[in-house]
Design a protein around this motif. Structure first.
Motif, mmCIF file in Angstrom:
data_model
loop_
_atom_site.group_PDB
_atom_site.id
_atom_site.type_symbol
_atom_site.label_atom_id
_atom_site.label_comp_id
_atom_site.label_asym_id
_atom_site.label_seq_id
_atom_site.Cartn_x
_atom_site.Cartn_y
_atom_site.Cartn_z
ATOM 1 N N TYR A 177 -4.120 2.874 3.120
ATOM 2 C CA TYR A 177 -2.869 2.122 3.046
ATOM 3 C C TYR A 177 -2.077 2.489 1.803
ATOM 4 O O TYR A 177 -2.549 2.359 0.673
ATOM 5 N N ARG A 178 -0.847 2.925 2.025
ATOM 6 C CA ARG A 178 0.039 3.373 0.947
ATOM 7 C C ARG A 178 1.204 2.413 0.798
ATOM 8 O O ARG A 178 1.720 1.878 1.777
ATOM 9 N N THR A 179 1.632 2.197 -0.439
ATOM 10 C CA THR A 179 2.756 1.290 -0.696
ATOM 11 C C THR A 179 3.944 1.993 -1.342
ATOM 12 O O THR A 179 4.959 1.369 -1.611
ATOM 13 N N SER A 180 3.815 3.291 -1.590
ATOM 14 C CA SER A 180 4.931 4.063 -2.145
ATOM 15 C C SER A 180 4.698 5.533 -1.838
ATOM 16 O O SER A 180 3.556 5.972 -1.652
ATOM 17 N N SER A 238 2.451 7.399 -4.308
ATOM 18 C CA SER A 238 0.999 7.232 -4.180
ATOM 19 C C SER A 238 0.377 8.196 -3.186
ATOM 20 O O SER A 238 -0.837 8.383 -3.178
ATOM 21 N N TYR A 281 5.731 7.677 2.935
ATOM 22 C CA TYR A 281 4.549 6.824 3.004
ATOM 23 C C TYR A 281 4.582 5.895 4.208
ATOM 24 O O TYR A 281 3.531 5.449 4.699
ATOM 25 N N GLN A 282 5.791 5.609 4.712
ATOM 26 C CA GLN A 282 5.908 4.711 5.849
ATOM 27 C C GLN A 282 5.523 5.371 7.172
ATOM 28 O O GLN A 282 5.492 4.708 8.199
ATOM 29 N N ASN A 287 -0.617 5.018 8.063
ATOM 30 C CA ASN A 287 -1.222 3.706 8.322
ATOM 31 C C ASN A 287 -0.949 3.155 9.710
ATOM 32 O O ASN A 287 -0.669 1.969 9.876
ATOM 33 N N ARG A 327 2.278 -1.111 10.961
ATOM 34 C CA ARG A 327 1.573 -0.463 9.846
ATOM 35 C C ARG A 327 0.548 -1.431 9.267
ATOM 36 O O ARG A 327 0.832 -2.615 9.089
ATOM 37 N N GLY A 350 5.419 -2.451 8.000
ATOM 38 C CA GLY A 350 4.513 -2.901 6.953
ATOM 39 C C GLY A 350 4.443 -4.393 6.740
ATOM 40 O O GLY A 350 3.620 -4.855 5.950
#
Length: 630
Positions: free
Chosen positions: A175-178, A181, A223-224, A227, A248, A315
């Motif tokens: 799981y990525r938030t940016s 990352s 990143y979106q 996931n 996501r 997300g």
């Protein structure tokens, strides 16, 4: 009756109660007289075969990043195993293996990955990996699943879904938030860091998915596009679609009902909602509704629809769940369905101190699952959000679609009052942090295959002073609803340092299972992630596993108690260890005839935990030796 003998892998650098080639049995055998009769240890009916070695076997690749089609070394960290039966009868079917390992690769693709291959059963019962030629022209045995040219890169491919009709989904748990990352960050899980880690192309991504009009044509931050559950074609080794409409999330496992209408999904997070997707049309998972579970819904309906909005898809699914008071669980991972009954099971892996991680979501409306409330009260914590609340071992959960009720199938443990448990006090069976989960049918009955991924070695997950996270595979009958640790049947453990995962039945006789990220200090090939086959399930009878009153079969078969002169035990007497002068299969019994341990292809045993007295070694097919512990 043939007993279900247990099996450990031949190479496993372990050092406690269940060691590398040691199996602990629960049965007692009544021995009338060790001096006049020989007890022959039955050979294990199960055998192991290495199929696919990550970091060693070669995969065939598609043209990627401007490079021509070619060959590359397969990625490692095998997790999920999918299986697609071959309806033509020309083979057993197609196997797909997920790779959690994340690094850049010019031919395989950056991020995670997946490998596909086809197997058939030989005359000797062993599996053969078949040569294939795919529609894109690739020829060989192992094939990299193409994500880059189809749906964009993929990241940390953990568990997934193996559907009743053979369709396969892989879960992008990473799981990525940016976008930063994706390359510079570190995953919370073990990853490769430094040069070569992550995904190089961080440009914004345009979604090409006409089946999902809500997001089709959208340009999103890179990143979106990670996931999601991702459907793949195992026969042609390519991704088909990212399942944008499911949203996501840190997806781990999933399972689909026999009618191909309902998908149950596990999200590895604290807190984690319990999610399902209902398809409008059986088998078409591009249209339908996502629901979240709320155990205490005052209107009685326990599944609440989540609107398909841009925010929820990209997300915000979990945030919406807490806003409507969804039930909070602690790291939902693999999901499986007993298709013979429709019962759904999943692993709630646990986290040592989850309190601070879900207090915010509780303030937003999320409701603690009842078993967590109960456990917190038993521990003396104010509630599961209390910093003192612990959930060291996790558990296996069940969901009954007929009643919409959720409950605990089996709690991990046993729990120890002292955080350090001495070797001689450690129990024969201890369930810690169940992760992988699937159903196997043996002798007409269904069993859960529960696979451990220890969160650590503290709090009794291993004996005092033992640093190896020994992970084991257990069977548990689905007929036992109030299960205890005693009901578990240990099948195997794995090489040192590895997680055991991916278990799936591909025929009445064979299951596949993975050893993920073993220690680099193990000898080859057990220093690499492995996909292995365990054969021999078709011949098993399992009544004795669920009925302790069944008679033990007679194993007294001759009156010669003198083993071959070639087999010797030393030192004798001993205080800590015994050695044989050659590796063999043997079992240790006490004076009352209770079998204390079985050792496969081994010439040594740790006996320091045994009380002083006389003991007996039964050497397979040869006879009995006596030794003394001082």
């Amino acid at each position: 009756m043939k007993k279900l003998a247990l099996l450990f892998w031949a190479i496993c650098v372990c050092s406690y109660v269940a060691t590398a080639q040691e199996i602990l049995f629960d049965e007692e055998i009544i021995i009338e007289d060790f001096n006049s009769k020989t007890v022959l240890m039955p050979p294990s009916p199960l055998s192991i075969q290495n199929l696919f070695i990550g970091g060693f076997d070669i995969v065939q690749t598609t043209p990627t990043y401007g490079n021509p089609a070619g060959r590359a070394i397969a990625k490692e960290w095998h997790d999920f195993i999918g299986f697609t039966p071959d309806e033509s009868g020309e083979s057993l079917g197609w196997v797909t293996v997920n790779h959690e390992q994340i690094y850049q690769d010019d031919r395989i693709g950056d991020g995670g990955g997946m490998t596909a291959f086809r197997v058939k059963e030989g005359a000797d019962g062993q599996l053969e990996v078949m040569d294939q030629t795919l529609e894109d022209g690739r020829t060989g045995e192992f094939f990299n699943v193409d994500f880059v040219n189809t749906v964009g890169e993929t990241g940390m491919n953990c568990a997934g879904i193996s559907a009743p009709d053979g369709r396969i989904w892989t879960a992008e748990e990473w799981y990525r938030t940016s976008t930063a990352s994706i390359w510079n960050g570190r995953s919370a899980h073990r990853t490769i860091s430094g040069p070569g880690y992550g995904v190089r192309d961080t440009a914004r991504f345009t979604i090409d998915a006409p089946e999902f009009p809500l997001v089709d044509g959208m340009t999103v931050d890179k990143y979106q596009n990670f996931n999601y559950m991702v459907e793949v074609d195992p026969k042609q080794a390519k991704a088909i679609r990212k399942q944008y409409n499911w949203g996501r999330g840190g997806w781990e496992g999933g399972a689909i009902t026999k009618d191909m209408k309902t998908v149950y999904l596990g999200m590895d997070a604290t807190p984690a909602p319990w999610i399902k997707f209902e398809a409008e049309t059986a088998g078409d998972f591009t249209k339908g509704t996502v629901y979240v579970y709320k155990h205490d819904n005052p209107r009685g309906q326990k599944w609440i629809a989540i609107p398909e909005t841009i925010d929820n898809v990209l997300g915000g699914l979990a945030d919406y769940a807490w806003s409507v008071g969804a039930t909070m669980f602690n790291r939902n991972e693999w999901v499986t369905i007993d298709q013979s009954t429709g019962m759904v099971y999943w692993t709630e892996t646990g986290r040592d101190n989850p309190g601070s991680r879900w207090a915010d979501e509780a303030s937003e409306g999320g409701q603690y699952a009842p078993h967590h409330v109960f456990n917190a009260a038993r521990q003396g914590a104010a509630n599961p959000g209390d910093s003192e609340y612990w959930d060291y071992y996790g558990r296996v959960m069940y969901y009954n679609p007929a009643t919409e009720g959720v409950g605990v199938m089996i709690e991990g443990g046993p729990y120890f009052d002292s955080p350090e448990v001495a070797m001689d006090e450690y129990p024969e069976k201890h369930l810690s942090n169940p992760d992988g989960l699937n159903v196997v049918e043996i002798d007409g009955r269904s069993y859960l295959m529960i696979q451990e991924d220890l969160n650590g070695t503290s709090h009794g997950r291993t004996p005092e002073g033992v640093s190896n996270r020994l992970c084991e595979l257990y069977l548990l009958s689905t007929e036992i609803m109030d299960a205890t640790i005693d009901d578990l049947v240990r099948i195997t453990a794995i090489p040192a340092g590895a997680e055991i995962t991916g278990a799936i039945q591909i025929s009445p006789n064979t299951i596949l299972v993975n050893a993920q990220h073993p220690s680099a200090d193990n000898p080859f090939p057990y220093n690499h992630s492995l996909t292995m086959a365990i054969h021999g399930f078709a011949g098993l009878e399992t009544e004795d596993l669920i009925d302790p009153e069944l008679e033990t079969p007679d194993l007294f078969i001759n009156n010669d108690n003198n083993p071959s002169d070639e087999i010797r035990v030393f030192p004798n007497p001993t205080t800590r260890e015994i050695f044989l002068n050659e590796a063999t299969d043997f079992a240790i019994y006490n004076n009352q005839g209770k079998r204390l341990g079985v050792y496969r292809s081994k010439a040594q045993a740790n006996v320091s935990h045994l009380a002083p007295g006389s003991y007996y070694i039964q050497v397979a097919d040869k006879g009995t030796l006596k030794f003394v512990v001082q």
